[in-house]
Motif scaffolding. Structure first.
Motif, short mmCIF file in Angstrom:
data_model
loop_
_atom_site.label_atom_id
_atom_site.label_comp_id
_atom_site.label_asym_id
_atom_site.label_seq_id
_atom_site.Cartn_x
_atom_site.Cartn_y
_atom_site.Cartn_z
N THR A 38 0.16 -1.15 0.34
CA THR A 38 -0.14 0.06 0.03
C THR A 38 0.59 1.40 0.05
N LEU A 39 0.56 2.03 -0.22
CA LEU A 39 1.03 4.48 -0.28
C LEU A 39 2.29 3.84 1.26
N GLY A 40 0.66 3.26 2.41
CA GLY A 40 2.03 3.55 3.67
C GLY A 40 2.74 2.55 3.55
N HIS A 41 2.74 1.48 3.16
CA HIS A 41 4.07 0.47 3.45
C HIS A 41 5.14 1.12 2.71
N LEU A 42 4.39 1.95 1.33
CA LEU A 42 6.06 2.48 0.57
C LEU A 42 6.37 4.14 1.26
N ARG A 43 5.50 4.43 1.75
CA ARG A 43 6.07 5.55 2.62
C ARG A 43 6.91 5.12 4.13
N ARG A 44 7.03 3.28 4.30
CA ARG A 44 7.55 3.61 5.05
C ARG A 44 8.50 2.90 5.22
N VAL A 45 8.87 1.99 3.77
CA VAL A 45 9.94 2.18 2.93
C VAL A 45 10.78 2.86 2.56
N ALA A 46 10.54 4.47 2.24
CA ALA A 46 11.40 5.40 1.53
C ALA A 46 11.45 6.20 3.50
N LYS A 47 11.09 5.65 4.05
CA LYS A 47 10.99 6.79 5.34
C LYS A 47 13.07 6.08 5.97
N GLU A 48 12.62 4.57 5.97
CA GLU A 48 13.21 3.70 6.46
C GLU A 48 14.93 4.36 5.69
N LEU A 49 14.21 4.31 4.39
CA LEU A 49 15.73 4.12 3.22
C LEU A 49 16.01 6.24 3.47
N GLU A 51 14.68 8.41 2.44
CA GLU A 51 14.63 9.31 1.11
C GLU A 51 13.53 9.76 1.28
N ASP A 52 12.92 11.23 1.07
CA ASP A 52 12.44 12.14 0.59
C ASP A 52 11.57 11.94 -0.98
N VAL A 53 10.69 10.96 -1.02
CA VAL A 53 9.30 10.53 -1.66
C VAL A 53 8.16 11.23 -1.62
N PRO A 54 7.50 12.19 -2.33
CA PRO A 54 6.37 12.72 -2.83
C PRO A 54 5.34 11.30 -2.88
N ASP A 55 4.33 11.81 -1.72
CA ASP A 55 2.87 10.36 -1.94
C ASP A 55 2.42 10.61 -3.95
N GLU A 56 2.41 11.91 -4.31
CA GLU A 56 2.10 11.79 -6.11
C GLU A 56 3.07 10.51 -6.74
N VAL A 57 4.74 10.05 -6.07
CA VAL A 57 5.61 9.77 -7.08
C VAL A 57 5.16 8.16 -6.25
N LEU A 58 4.81 8.20 -5.03
CA LEU A 58 4.55 6.77 -4.39
C LEU A 58 3.80 6.32 -5.24
N LYS A 59 2.66 7.19 -5.50
CA LYS A 59 1.17 6.36 -5.82
C LYS A 59 1.64 6.38 -7.39
N ASP A 60 2.13 7.10 -7.72
CA ASP A 60 2.39 6.19 -9.56
C ASP A 60 3.00 4.83 -9.54
N MET A 61 3.94 5.10 -8.70
CA MET A 61 4.47 3.84 -8.51
C MET A 61 4.00 3.09 -8.39
N ILE A 62 3.10 2.73 -6.92
CA ILE A 62 1.47 1.53 -7.46
C ILE A 62 0.84 1.60 -8.41
N ILE A 63 0.35 2.61 -9.11
CA ILE A 63 -0.46 2.82 -10.24
C ILE A 63 0.30 1.88 -11.59
N GLU A 64 1.37 2.07 -11.69
CA GLU A 64 2.88 1.56 -12.41
C GLU A 64 2.31 0.05 -12.28
N ALA A 65 3.19 0.13 -11.18
CA ALA A 65 2.65 -2.09 -10.64
C ALA A 65 1.54 -2.78 -10.98
N ASN A 66 0.46 -2.15 -10.54
CA ASN A 66 -0.45 -2.72 -11.01
C ASN A 66 -1.38 -2.26 -11.99
#
Length: 96
Positions: A38-49, A51-66
């Motif tokens: 989920t978006l929450g999972h990607l936020r957590r991974v970015a934070k652990e790494l 990395e300051d990744v905007p939600d819009e980029v994370l959302k685009d990653m999900i949409i591209e993958a699914n």
């Protein structure tokens, strides 16, 4: 066993090994849960790494993958294991 049989066995082992690695990587994103990522999972991974990744980029990653499959209302949905495997195949990883 012929040379061809040995090569087939090596390819089968590599494909099985890669499939296990993909499944393990998926569980890293989902914290061991069945999924989807989920978006929450990607936020957590970015934070652990760190990395300051905007939600819009994370959302685009999900949409591209699914494949653009959205969840409820404005939710971008999630990434199933099958979607994740597809992304890994597109990245060049082969497995069974």
């Amino acid at each position: 066993m012929s040379r061809s049989d040995e090569e087939d066995d090596d390819e089968d082992f590599q494909a099985e090994s890669n499939a296990e690695e993909v499944s393990a990587a998926y569980k890293l994103f989902t914290h061991g849960a069945a999924g989807p990522i989920t978006l929450g999972h990607l936020r957590r991974v970015a934070k652990e790494l760190r990395e300051d990744v905007p939600d819009e980029v994370l959302k685009d990653m999900i949409i591209e993958a699914n494949g653009g499959v959205k969840g409820q209302e404005k939710d971008v949905g999630g990434v199933s294991l099958e979607d994740f495997e597809s992304v890994m195949k597109r990245a060049g990883l082969s497995f069974g």
